[in-house]
Design a protein around this motif. Structure first.
Motif, PDB file in Angstrom:
ATOM      1  N   GLU A  32     -11.368  -0.903   5.918  1.00 52.10           N
ATOM      2  CA  GLU A  32     -10.353  -1.947   6.078  1.00 52.10           C
ATOM      3  C   GLU A  32     -10.373  -2.895   4.885  1.00 52.10           C
ATOM      4  OE1 GLU A  32      -9.467  -5.776   8.979  1.00 52.10           O
ATOM      5  OE2 GLU A  32     -10.955  -4.291   9.583  1.00 52.10           O
ATOM      6  N   LEU A  33     -11.553  -3.268   4.420  1.00 49.27           N
ATOM      7  CA  LEU A  33     -11.671  -4.152   3.270  1.00 49.27           C
ATOM      8  C   LEU A  33     -11.093  -3.497   2.015  1.00 49.27           C
ATOM      9  CD1 LEU A  33     -12.756  -6.756   1.956  1.00 49.27           C
ATOM     10  CD2 LEU A  33     -14.912  -5.530   1.605  1.00 49.27           C
ATOM     11  N   VAL A  34     -11.370  -2.206   1.822  1.00 48.10           N
ATOM     12  CA  VAL A  34     -10.846  -1.498   0.661  1.00 48.10           C
ATOM     13  C   VAL A  34      -9.319  -1.473   0.711  1.00 48.10           C
ATOM     14  CG1 VAL A  34     -10.703   0.771  -0.439  1.00 48.10           C
ATOM     15  CG2 VAL A  34     -12.914  -0.124   0.252  1.00 48.10           C
ATOM     16  N   LYS A  35      -8.747  -1.237   1.908  1.00 48.15           N
ATOM     17  CA  LYS A  35      -7.280  -1.228   2.049  1.00 48.15           C
ATOM     18  C   LYS A  35      -6.702  -2.607   1.738  1.00 48.15           C
ATOM     19  CE  LYS A  35      -7.015   2.511   5.386  1.00 48.15           C
ATOM     20  NZ  LYS A  35      -6.766   2.892   6.782  1.00 48.15           N
ATOM     21  N   LYS A  36      -7.346  -3.662   2.219  1.00 48.30           N
ATOM     22  CA  LYS A  36      -6.869  -5.019   1.935  1.00 48.30           C
ATOM     23  C   LYS A  36      -6.928  -5.315   0.435  1.00 48.30           C
ATOM     24  CE  LYS A  36      -7.793  -7.406   6.265  1.00 48.30           C
ATOM     25  NZ  LYS A  36      -8.492  -8.529   6.901  1.00 48.30           N
ATOM     26  N   LEU A  37      -8.012  -4.904  -0.214  1.00 47.87           N
ATOM     27  CA  LEU A  37      -8.139  -5.127  -1.652  1.00 47.87           C
ATOM     28  C   LEU A  37      -7.087  -4.343  -2.440  1.00 47.87           C
ATOM     29  CD1 LEU A  37     -12.024  -5.131  -2.102  1.00 47.87           C
ATOM     30  CD2 LEU A  37     -10.465  -7.077  -2.232  1.00 47.87           C
ATOM     31  N   GLU A  38      -6.836  -3.090  -2.032  1.00 49.45           N
ATOM     32  CA  GLU A  38      -5.811  -2.287  -2.711  1.00 49.45           C
ATOM     33  C   GLU A  38      -4.432  -2.899  -2.527  1.00 49.45           C
ATOM     34  OE1 GLU A  38      -6.422   1.575  -1.034  1.00 49.45           O
ATOM     35  OE2 GLU A  38      -8.012   2.080  -2.467  1.00 49.45           O
ATOM     36  N   THR A  39      -4.134  -3.423  -1.322  1.00 51.00           N
ATOM     37  CA  THR A  39      -2.850  -4.069  -1.067  1.00 51.00           C
ATOM     38  C   THR A  39      -2.699  -5.319  -1.922  1.00 51.00           C
ATOM     39  OG1 THR A  39      -3.131  -3.358   1.228  1.00 51.00           O
ATOM     40  CG2 THR A  39      -1.286  -4.796   0.768  1.00 51.00           C
ATOM     41  N   ALA A  40      -3.745  -6.125  -1.999  1.00 57.52           N
ATOM     42  CA  ALA A  40      -3.692  -7.337  -2.815  1.00 57.52           C
ATOM     43  C   ALA A  40      -3.525  -6.990  -4.291  1.00 57.52           C
ATOM     44  CB  ALA A  40      -4.959  -8.162  -2.600  1.00 57.52           C
ATOM     45  N   LEU A  41      -4.222  -5.965  -4.760  1.00 57.01           N
ATOM     46  CA  LEU A  41      -4.098  -5.543  -6.151  1.00 57.01           C
ATOM     47  C   LEU A  41      -2.692  -5.040  -6.441  1.00 57.01           C
ATOM     48  CD1 LEU A  41      -5.558  -5.134  -8.838  1.00 57.01           C
ATOM     49  CD2 LEU A  41      -6.162  -2.839  -8.052  1.00 57.01           C
ATOM     50  N   ALA A  42      -2.112  -4.309  -5.492  1.00 57.23           N
ATOM     51  CA  ALA A  42      -0.748  -3.825  -5.672  1.00 57.23           C
ATOM     52  C   ALA A  42       0.244  -4.979  -5.726  1.00 57.23           C
ATOM     53  CB  ALA A  42      -0.388  -2.852  -4.541  1.00 57.23           C
ATOM     54  N   LYS A  43       0.026  -6.025  -4.933  1.00 55.43           N
ATOM     55  CA  LYS A  43       0.915  -7.188  -4.959  1.00 55.43           C
ATOM     56  C   LYS A  43       0.784  -7.940  -6.290  1.00 55.43           C
ATOM     57  CE  LYS A  43       1.136  -8.253  -0.041  1.00 55.43           C
ATOM     58  NZ  LYS A  43       0.769  -9.242   0.997  1.00 55.43           N
ATOM     59  N   ILE A  44      -0.434  -8.038  -6.793  1.00 59.66           N
ATOM     60  CA  ILE A  44      -0.675  -8.759  -8.045  1.00 59.66           C
ATOM     61  C   ILE A  44      -0.056  -8.014  -9.218  1.00 59.66           C
ATOM     62  CG2 ILE A  44      -2.464  -9.481  -9.676  1.00 59.66           C
ATOM     63  CD1 ILE A  44      -4.200 -10.106  -7.217  1.00 59.66           C
ATOM     64  N   THR A  45      -0.259  -6.714  -9.263  1.00 60.82           N
ATOM     65  CA  THR A  45       0.247  -5.933 -10.393  1.00 60.82           C
ATOM     66  C   THR A  45       1.721  -5.609 -10.267  1.00 60.82           C
ATOM     67  OG1 THR A  45      -0.465  -3.852  -9.348  1.00 60.82           O
ATOM     68  CG2 THR A  45      -2.007  -4.924 -10.881  1.00 60.82           C
ATOM     69  N   GLY A  46       2.285  -5.784  -9.094  1.00 58.92           N
ATOM     70  CA  GLY A  46       3.707  -5.512  -8.907  1.00 58.92           C
ATOM     71  C   GLY A  46       4.010  -4.051  -8.665  1.00 58.92           C
ATOM     72  N   SER A  47       3.018  -3.257  -8.368  1.00 57.61           N
ATOM     73  CA  SER A  47       3.241  -1.821  -8.124  1.00 57.61           C
ATOM     74  C   SER A  47       3.335  -1.538  -6.623  1.00 57.61           C
ATOM     75  CB  SER A  47       2.110  -1.004  -8.746  1.00 57.61           C
ATOM     76  OG  SER A  47       0.873  -1.353  -8.155  1.00 57.61           O
ATOM     77  N   GLU A  48       3.676  -2.554  -5.857  1.00 52.87           N
ATOM     78  CA  GLU A  48       3.772  -2.397  -4.407  1.00 52.87           C
ATOM     79  C   GLU A  48       5.012  -1.583  -4.060  1.00 52.87           C
ATOM     80  OE1 GLU A  48       3.497  -5.223  -0.487  1.00 52.87           O
ATOM     81  OE2 GLU A  48       4.112  -6.069  -2.377  1.00 52.87           O
ATOM     82  N   ALA A  49       4.847  -0.633  -3.176  1.00 49.28           N
ATOM     83  CA  ALA A  49       5.970   0.241  -2.800  1.00 49.28           C
ATOM     84  C   ALA A  49       6.806  -0.356  -1.702  1.00 49.28           C
ATOM     85  CB  ALA A  49       5.443   1.590  -2.343  1.00 49.28           C
TER      86      ALA A  49
END
Length: 166
Positions: free
Chosen positions: A149-166
């Motif tokens: 769950e923590l890894v998923k939250k970190l990946e989601t936050a990283l995607a939001k920061i980098t703008g690569s969110e789908a």
């Protein structure tokens, strides 16, 4: 050249034996010291100060690799700053922001110093930090589903920061 300087800076076991005899160290302690030193002859290259009769040898090592001139790096950085400054349209606003940042940094350092001088506040903040660290370990690191769950939250936050969110 390095081998010649290394040979002159490290005493040999024979030299150490003569030193121990010359200094009239008892045979038991001299034997123990020689044995302790002979075990340390195979010390790791990362070892900095192997013990020799209660003293330490200083080993100086230098990293090899990047042989670029530091002044050249500074000149490149200054040139980059100068080029960026020349491209800036509103120099007064940038200067004001820089000055404001310095004032905020100075004020926050003073505030932190003042809080640190209070008798109970630093201990309280340390206690809160220890409690939060314990909660975080229990909540996210102790069990495998929580780690995922923590890894998923970190990946989601990283995607939001980098703008690569789908």
């Amino acid at each position: 050249m390095a081998s010649a300087s290394a040979a002159t800076s490290f005493p040999t076991v024979g030299t150490l034996r003569s030193i121990s005899q010359r200094d009239s160290i008892s045979s038991v302690s001299a034997a123990w010291s020689r044995n302790a030193f002979s075990r340390n002859l195979a010390f790791s290259p990362l070892s900095i100060t192997p013990p020799v009769y209660g003293r330490s040898l200083r080993i100086i090592s230098m990293a090899t690799g990047d042989t670029s001139d530091p002044s050249e790096t500074v000149q490149n950085a200054l040139k980059y700053v100068q080029d960026t400054w020349e491209k800036t349209d509103d120099k007064l606003a940038v200067g004001g922001l820089g000055f404001s940042a310095l004032i905020v940094l100075w004020a926050s350092a003073g505030l932190i110093g003042a809080i640190d001088k209070l008798p109970l506040i630093p201990s309280f903040f340390e206690f809160v930090g220890i409690l939060f660290t314990g909660w975080f370990i229990y909540r996210y690191l102790l069990f495998k589903p929580d780690r995922e769950e923590l890894v998923k939250k970190l990946e989601t936050a990283l995607a939001k920061i980098t703008g690569s969110e789908a």
